[in-house]
Design a protein around this motif. Structure first.
Motif, PDB file in Angstrom:
ATOM      1  N   GLU A   1      19.322  18.698  40.030  1.00 20.68           N
ATOM      2  CA  GLU A   1      19.898  18.221  38.769  1.00 20.68           C
ATOM      3  C   GLU A   1      18.857  18.077  37.671  1.00 20.68           C
ATOM      4  OE1 GLU A   1      21.466  14.688  40.428  1.00 20.68           O
ATOM      5  OE2 GLU A   1      22.874  15.782  41.711  1.00 20.68           O
ATOM      6  N   GLY A   2      17.574  18.348  37.989  1.00 20.60           N
ATOM      7  CA  GLY A   2      16.537  18.336  36.971  1.00 20.60           C
ATOM      8  C   GLY A   2      15.936  16.982  36.679  1.00 20.60           C
ATOM      9  N   THR A   3      16.054  16.044  37.620  1.00 21.87           N
ATOM     10  CA  THR A   3      15.397  14.745  37.474  1.00 21.87           C
ATOM     11  C   THR A   3      14.455  14.549  38.655  1.00 21.87           C
ATOM     12  OG1 THR A   3      17.198  13.595  38.636  1.00 21.87           O
ATOM     13  CG2 THR A   3      17.342  13.744  36.226  1.00 21.87           C
ATOM     14  N   PHE A   4      13.386  13.782  38.426  1.00 21.59           N
ATOM     15  CA  PHE A   4      12.320  13.697  39.416  1.00 21.59           C
ATOM     16  C   PHE A   4      11.893  12.242  39.627  1.00 21.59           C
ATOM     17  CE2 PHE A   4      12.048  17.655  36.953  1.00 21.59           C
ATOM     18  CZ  PHE A   4      12.374  18.551  37.959  1.00 21.59           C
ATOM     19  N   PRO A   5      12.500  11.549  40.590  1.00 22.94           N
ATOM     20  CA  PRO A   5      12.201  10.136  40.829  1.00 22.94           C
ATOM     21  C   PRO A   5      10.898   9.924  41.608  1.00 22.94           C
ATOM     22  CG  PRO A   5      13.888  10.884  42.358  1.00 22.94           C
ATOM     23  CD  PRO A   5      13.617  12.035  41.428  1.00 22.94           C
ATOM     24  N   THR A   6       9.802  10.401  41.046  1.00 22.49           N
ATOM     25  CA  THR A   6       8.484  10.208  41.645  1.00 22.49           C
ATOM     26  C   THR A   6       7.826   8.962  41.046  1.00 22.49           C
ATOM     27  OG1 THR A   6       7.358  11.517  39.964  1.00 22.49           O
ATOM     28  CG2 THR A   6       8.256  12.706  41.859  1.00 22.49           C
ATOM     29  N   GLU A   7       6.594   8.680  41.443  1.00 24.13           N
ATOM     30  CA  GLU A   7       5.871   7.538  40.879  1.00 24.13           C
ATOM     31  C   GLU A   7       5.613   7.706  39.388  1.00 24.13           C
ATOM     32  OE1 GLU A   7       2.350   6.781  43.077  1.00 24.13           O
ATOM     33  OE2 GLU A   7       3.407   6.131  44.889  1.00 24.13           O
ATOM     34  N   THR A   8       5.526   8.955  38.921  1.00 28.20           N
ATOM     35  CA  THR A   8       5.296   9.213  37.498  1.00 28.20           C
ATOM     36  C   THR A   8       6.597   9.458  36.733  1.00 28.20           C
ATOM     37  OG1 THR A   8       5.063  11.608  37.804  1.00 28.20           O
ATOM     38  CG2 THR A   8       3.066  10.263  38.049  1.00 28.20           C
ATOM     39  N   SER A   9       7.720   9.481  37.477  1.00 25.12           N
ATOM     40  CA  SER A   9       9.036   9.808  36.911  1.00 25.12           C
ATOM     41  C   SER A   9       9.083  11.226  36.370  1.00 25.12           C
ATOM     42  CB  SER A   9       9.422   8.808  35.803  1.00 25.12           C
ATOM     43  OG  SER A   9       9.512   7.505  36.329  1.00 25.12           O
ATOM     44  N   LYS A  10       8.148  12.054  36.811  1.00 28.28           N
ATOM     45  CA  LYS A  10       8.128  13.458  36.432  1.00 28.28           C
ATOM     46  C   LYS A  10       7.797  14.298  37.660  1.00 28.28           C
ATOM     47  CE  LYS A  10       7.002  13.094  31.525  1.00 28.28           C
ATOM     48  NZ  LYS A  10       6.163  13.642  30.416  1.00 28.28           N
ATOM     49  N   ALA A  11       7.971  15.608  37.521  1.00 31.79           N
ATOM     50  CA  ALA A  11       7.544  16.521  38.583  1.00 31.79           C
ATOM     51  C   ALA A  11       6.027  16.633  38.522  1.00 31.79           C
ATOM     52  CB  ALA A  11       8.188  17.886  38.392  1.00 31.79           C
ATOM     53  N   ASN A  12       5.373  16.510  39.662  1.00 27.98           N
ATOM     54  CA  ASN A  12       3.920  16.393  39.694  1.00 27.98           C
ATOM     55  C   ASN A  12       3.221  17.679  40.091  1.00 27.98           C
ATOM     56  OD1 ASN A  12       3.816  13.590  39.042  1.00 27.98           O
ATOM     57  ND2 ASN A  12       4.441  13.108  41.148  1.00 27.98           N
ATOM     58  N   PHE A  13       2.354  18.167  39.210  1.00 26.02           N
ATOM     59  CA  PHE A  13       1.383  19.169  39.628  1.00 26.02           C
ATOM     60  C   PHE A  13       0.377  18.479  40.551  1.00 26.02           C
ATOM     61  CE2 PHE A  13       2.854  21.461  35.866  1.00 26.02           C
ATOM     62  CZ  PHE A  13       2.804  22.777  36.289  1.00 26.02           C
ATOM     63  N   THR A  14      -0.124  19.218  41.520  1.00 28.57           N
ATOM     64  CA  THR A  14      -1.045  18.652  42.499  1.00 28.57           C
ATOM     65  C   THR A  14      -2.307  19.496  42.579  1.00 28.57           C
ATOM     66  OG1 THR A  14       0.844  17.895  43.800  1.00 28.57           O
ATOM     67  CG2 THR A  14      -1.298  17.885  44.877  1.00 28.57           C
ATOM     68  N   VAL A  15      -3.443  18.833  42.574  1.00 32.46           N
ATOM     69  CA  VAL A  15      -4.727  19.508  42.740  1.00 32.46           C
ATOM     70  C   VAL A  15      -5.135  19.429  44.201  1.00 32.46           C
ATOM     71  CG1 VAL A  15      -7.184  19.485  42.159  1.00 32.46           C
ATOM     72  CG2 VAL A  15      -5.463  19.050  40.384  1.00 32.46           C
ATOM     73  N   SER A  16      -5.312  20.576  44.836  1.00 29.35           N
ATOM     74  CA  SER A  16      -5.710  20.633  46.249  1.00 29.35           C
ATOM     75  C   SER A  16      -6.831  21.641  46.417  1.00 29.35           C
ATOM     76  CB  SER A  16      -4.520  21.035  47.130  1.00 29.35           C
ATOM     77  OG  SER A  16      -3.452  20.132  47.004  1.00 29.35           O
ATOM     78  N   GLU A  17      -7.760  21.305  47.269  1.00 29.76           N
ATOM     79  CA  GLU A  17      -8.846  22.228  47.581  1.00 29.76           C
ATOM     80  C   GLU A  17      -8.401  23.164  48.710  1.00 29.76           C
ATOM     81  OE1 GLU A  17     -11.567  22.495  45.908  1.00 29.76           O
ATOM     82  OE2 GLU A  17     -11.361  20.681  44.669  1.00 29.76           O
ATOM     83  N   THR A  18      -8.784  24.426  48.600  1.00 22.34           N
ATOM     84  CA  THR A  18      -8.527  25.339  49.709  1.00 22.34           C
ATOM     85  C   THR A  18      -9.477  25.014  50.843  1.00 22.34           C
ATOM     86  OG1 THR A  18     -10.064  26.981  48.846  1.00 22.34           O
ATOM     87  CG2 THR A  18      -7.768  27.179  48.178  1.00 22.34           C
ATOM     88  N   THR A  19      -8.961  25.053  52.045  1.00 25.27           N
ATOM     89  CA  THR A  19      -9.792  24.780  53.225  1.00 25.27           C
ATOM     90  C   THR A  19      -9.598  25.910  54.217  1.00 25.27           C
ATOM     91  OG1 THR A  19      -7.990  23.471  54.187  1.00 25.27           O
ATOM     92  CG2 THR A  19      -9.679  22.265  52.964  1.00 25.27           C
ATOM     93  N   SER A  20     -10.672  26.462  54.698  1.00 25.78           N
ATOM     94  CA  SER A  20     -10.583  27.535  55.689  1.00 25.78           C
ATOM     95  C   SER A  20     -11.123  27.033  57.017  1.00 25.78           C
ATOM     96  CB  SER A  20     -11.373  28.764  55.231  1.00 25.78           C
ATOM     97  OG  SER A  20     -12.728  28.428  55.017  1.00 25.78           O
ATOM     98  N   ILE A  21     -10.532  27.523  58.092  1.00 26.74           N
ATOM     99  CA  ILE A  21     -10.964  27.141  59.438  1.00 26.74           C
ATOM    100  C   ILE A  21     -12.156  28.020  59.823  1.00 26.74           C
ATOM    101  CG2 ILE A  21     -10.271  27.009  61.855  1.00 26.74           C
ATOM    102  CD1 ILE A  21      -7.399  26.560  60.843  1.00 26.74           C
ATOM    103  N   GLN A  22     -13.288  27.401  60.058  1.00 28.84           N
ATOM    104  CA  GLN A  22     -14.504  28.133  60.391  1.00 28.84           C
ATOM    105  C   GLN A  22     -14.515  28.459  61.886  1.00 28.84           C
ATOM    106  OE1 GLN A  22     -16.829  29.164  58.032  1.00 28.84           O
ATOM    107  NE2 GLN A  22     -15.218  28.412  56.663  1.00 28.84           N
ATOM    108  N   LEU A  23     -14.346  29.730  62.190  1.00 30.42           N
ATOM    109  CA  LEU A  23     -14.336  30.161  63.581  1.00 30.42           C
ATOM    110  C   LEU A  23     -15.748  30.489  64.048  1.00 30.42           C
ATOM    111  CD1 LEU A  23     -11.221  32.523  63.534  1.00 30.42           C
ATOM    112  CD2 LEU A  23     -11.326  30.158  64.344  1.00 30.42           C
ATOM    113  N   LYS A  24     -16.049  30.108  65.269  1.00 25.61           N
ATOM    114  CA  LYS A  24     -17.333  30.455  65.868  1.00 25.61           C
ATOM    115  C   LYS A  24     -17.212  31.801  66.576  1.00 25.61           C
ATOM    116  CE  LYS A  24     -18.324  25.564  66.669  1.00 25.61           C
ATOM    117  NZ  LYS A  24     -18.567  24.504  67.687  1.00 25.61           N
ATOM    118  N   GLU A  25     -18.342  32.296  67.021  1.00 21.74           N
ATOM    119  CA  GLU A  25     -18.348  33.564  67.745  1.00 21.74           C
ATOM    120  C   GLU A  25     -17.379  33.510  68.917  1.00 21.74           C
ATOM    121  OE1 GLU A  25     -21.503  36.443  70.174  1.00 21.74           O
ATOM    122  OE2 GLU A  25     -22.191  34.636  69.157  1.00 21.74           O
ATOM    123  N   ASN A  26     -16.579  34.532  69.029  1.00 22.35           N
ATOM    124  CA  ASN A  26     -15.624  34.707  70.119  1.00 22.35           C
ATOM    125  C   ASN A  26     -14.361  33.857  69.964  1.00 22.35           C
ATOM    126  OD1 ASN A  26     -15.354  36.419  72.386  1.00 22.35           O
ATOM    127  ND2 ASN A  26     -15.462  34.648  73.747  1.00 22.35           N
TER     128      ASN A  26
END
Length: 779
Positions: free
Chosen positions: A627-652
């Protein structure tokens, strides 16, 4: 009474092979072959007349809801040829079978013997026809009356030091009526220990959507698929897991929609679909589904999405307002500047390398979608079962917010739920972290004070049982042992309980790994007629898109000793709560309208419940994001900042994801063929990239063992056959539940606590070959 010999029941499938056949992968999903397979499964389990009635009423407005997936039914026309898919027919065949397990079956087969069967053989034995009890020290289940069964549970629950020593698990098959009564009983008893299957599948979706948009559900309707411009399908294989979705995708494609599939594996259902309700489809002539396939690395979705979003912002700077919806961003969103700044600091080449997609292909995609105003994003467990799942789903939301593709026709979020009422269970209050409004309503309307302390989710419950902090496990549906991670750890946890109880329709492995005492309580299935006080009853379910609809069984039950789930919960409550309960449990199960009346009083969105659910197709629940309403803590739809994380694999090391075969739904194994991947008559397989095979001197069908060494503990799944497959390097795929033993209990998604079954670090070693440990360095 026979005593248990000195043996330990194995919680895993036996390490044995069948006669595997490798064949060409089917290039087109469904078609006449799907019809033939559906019919064969039905006729294997029942006669023609019963089978015809079962399929004729499946997903019809005067019939019953499919016990399989939660894909929605059309709001208008329902096909008279069949409003179901191949795997829906398989689910009905499993549930409506006329094969029965009577007391003589359990007298003839010990726990030790049944533990040696694989999940396919266990599930094919038939419906459990009466309550069964496993006494302490016994090796055989024995029959008992329903009254004695409830007395047994009540005795154990009343003896606990605190109600929090009990676990009340719920499967997604449970109806709204049963789910509401179940949470009401648990809270009247005094605990919020209500883990459910959501904790293992879409919990990450609920957390991410709740924090970013204010509602933990998807925002689209089925009709939006027919009026959109772009559909993203991420970490989902609809051809196997939600086959009816292919009809919607075909219609969308016909209307000019650009469909993008993002998945480590190429999946037949996302390539071509032969609609079996058309002549051409029956002849195997398929329609294209995906316009572009991006073979992302396992857990590479976050960097891919950030690369797409970074390029969209860059394209908008070239022609301001032509790409992004600035009016929507300014009026309805919070955090855009911080998000745009974050992306400006990301390196495109690095993001492309992390996700495994060529930068040129990402540019091509962005160029194709940059002027689209209506976008739908669909996803499933390929996104929800990683440590960073919540952040990845928030990145999906970021994409939609940039385009203003929320709260408008033909646009929005679509987490495609698994089991048919898993979303409804949560709506009804099956939640270990109850909302304040729910507790306030229960206290006001039922005159008791429900507990406010958060309870155990699935992972917490397993650890509590393992530590001895929980002593009674009660499972309303499901196959808890096979569905959960770290199989041996979970088995040990269940075996430490004083009592384990499983409400079931058919035999499964959870019945064989038990507490000191155990009960199997058999109930009516969705397809069964439910008669209470001489009147036919119906229950209701909520599908993936928030529609509440009727489900009324049409088949004669296979036994007079089966009761409905609402009756079971009510009689359990009467046995446990005694005179302490002022709730009208007896009247609840005699007439399900009375249950719906109290749901209406306690759960928002259910006004005139009994009237509206009897309308054609039921009704939609309110949906703020739609319906176009966003009952969040900011009362708006929130953009989110996230860091990319990769799984570091060891040999084999390799990164493993667990998947379903086409002959499977969740832990139920319908058959042993995965024809869309060209694998027949076998499940103990590992799909590998040819380069990873060569590095390990492995050939097609070599036998290997799989190891995980997380937390300093060795976990091993023995005897798997290597199969060369088109999967990114350093990525492998295996079927669950066979490799759930490798999923560490402590490896969970941040915030949602969902087991990370889609990103398990493993090593692959030839079976029977002892290798000298390698010194491993990060690569």
């Amino acid at each position: 009474m026979s005593k248990k010999p000195p043996y330990k029941a194995d919680p895993e499938n036996p390490e044995t092979f069948r006669d595997i056949k490798i064949s060409p992968v089917d290039k087109t999903a469904a078609g006449g072959k799907a019809v033939a397979v559906s019919v064969s499964h039905i006729l294997e389990e029942m006669n023609v007349s019963r089978g015809f009635i079962a399929l004729q009423k499946l997903n019809q407005v005067d019939g019953y809801d499919c016990p399989g997936c939660a894909w929605p039914d059309p709001d208008d026309h329902r096909s008279s040829l069949g409003e179901y898919c191949e795997n829906g027919a398989k689910a009905v065949a499993e549930e409506a079978t006329t094969k029965t397990l009577r007391p003589d079956f359990f007298a003839s087969h010990s726990l030790e013997e049944m533990s040696s069967w694989d999940d396919y053989d266990i599930g094919k034995k038939g419906r459990i026809a009466q309550p069964m009890y496993l006494p302490k020290g016994a090796m055989h289940y024995q029959p008992l009356s329903w009254d004695d069964a409830f007395l047994k549970v009540a005795t154990h629950l009343k003896a606990l030091t605190t109600p929090d020593e009990a676990i009340f698990y719920t499967s997604g098959r449970t109806s709204n009526e049963a789910a509401f009564l179940y949470q009401l009983f648990a809270r009247a008893y005094g605990t919020n220990n209500m883990p459910d299957c959501s904790n293992m599948c879409h919990e990450s979706s609920g957390v991410a959507l709740g924090e970013s948009l204010g509602i933990g559900k998807g925002s689209v309707k089925l009709e939006d698929f027919y009026n959109t411009e772009v559909i993203f399908i991420l970490g989902q294989n609809p051809g196997t897991n939600h086959p009816r979705m292919l009809s919607a995708l075909k219609k969308a494609q016909k209307n000019g929609t650009y469909i993008v599939s993002v998945n480590p594996l190429p999946e037949t259902g996302l390539s071509e679909f032969a609609d079996p309700q058309t002549v051409s489809g029956m002849l195997g002539i398929g329609a294209t589904i995906s316009n572009m396939h991006l073979p992302v690395k396992i857990n590479g979705d976050m960097p891919l999405l950030q690369a797409i979003n970074k390029l969209l912002i860059a394209e908008d700077k070239k022609n301001p307002g032509a790409v992004l919806d600035h009016d929507f961003i300014e009026k309805e969103c919070h955090g855009y500047k911080e998000y745009a700044k974050h992306l400006s600091n990301q390196n495109l080449e690095d993001l492309a390398k992390e996700c495994g997609i060529e930068l040129a292909q990402i540019y091509e995609l962005v160029d194709r979608i940059k002027h689209s105003k209506k976008i739908i994003t669909c996803w499933a467990m390929g996104l929800t079962q990683h440590k960073n799942s919540v952040d990845t789903i928030k990145e999906i939301v970021n994409l939609l917010l940039l385009k203003g593709s929320i709260g408008k026709p033909g646009a929005g979020t679509c987490p495609v739920r698994g089991h048919s009422n898993v979303q409804g269970d949560r709506t009804m209050g099956i939640y270990e972290k109850p909302w304040d409004w729910l507790l306030e309503n229960l206290e006001k309307n039922f005159n008791f004070t429900p507990p406010k302390e958060y309870g155990y989710d699935v992972v917490d419950a397993i650890e509590a049982m393992h530590k001895g902090d929980a002593k009674v496990f009660f499972g309303l549906g499901g196959n808890f042992l096979s569905a959960t991670p770290d199989t041996h750890f979970t088995a040990e946890a269940l075996q430490k309980c004083d009592l384990t109880v499983h409400v079931s329709t058919k035999l499964n492995r959870s019945h064989l790994i038990t507490g000191k005492e155990a009960l199997i309580l058999p109930v009516l299935g969705r397809s069964d007629k439910d008669i209470q006080a001489g009147e036919a009853q119906f229950v209701t379910c909520e599908n993936s898109m928030g529609v509440i609809q009727k489900s009324q069984g049409v088949l004669d039950p296979i036994s007079d000793d089966l009761i409905s789930e609402p009756e079971l919960v009510c009689r359990l409550a009467m046995a446990v709560l005694d005179e302490n309960s002022k709730l009208p449990w007896h009247s609840f199960y005699k007439n399900y309208d009375t249950i719906r009346d109290v749901i209406e009083q306690n759960i928002p969105g259910f006004k005139d419940y009994n009237k509206r659910v009897r309308d054609f197709g039921g009704f939609y629940l309110p949906n703020s994001a739609r319906e176009g309403t966003f009952p969040t803590e900011t009362s708006k739809a929130n953009f989110t900042v996230s860091e990319t994380t990769s799984i570091q694999l060891k040999e084999n090391e390799l990164l493993m994801m667990t998947i379903r075969s086409h002959d499977q739904y969740n832990t139920t194994i319908y058959g042993l063929n995965d024809r869309y991947r060209g694998i027949r008559n076998e499940r103990r397989v590992i799909l590998m990239n040819i380069k990873d095979m060569q590095e390990r001197n492995l050939n097609q069908l070599d036998v290997v063992d799989l190891y995980n060494f997380s937390d300093g503990k060795e976990r091993v799944a023995k005897k798997f056959l290597v199969i060369e497959y088109a999967i990114p390097e350093q990525c492998v795929a295996t079927y669950f539940p066979e490799t759930n033993v490798l999923v560490p209990i402590k490896s969970v998604a941040k915030k949602s606590n969902t087991p990370t079954s889609k990103s398990v670090v493993i090593e692959v070693k030839k079976h029977g070959v002892k290798e000298k440990p390698l010194e491993k360095e990060p690569i």
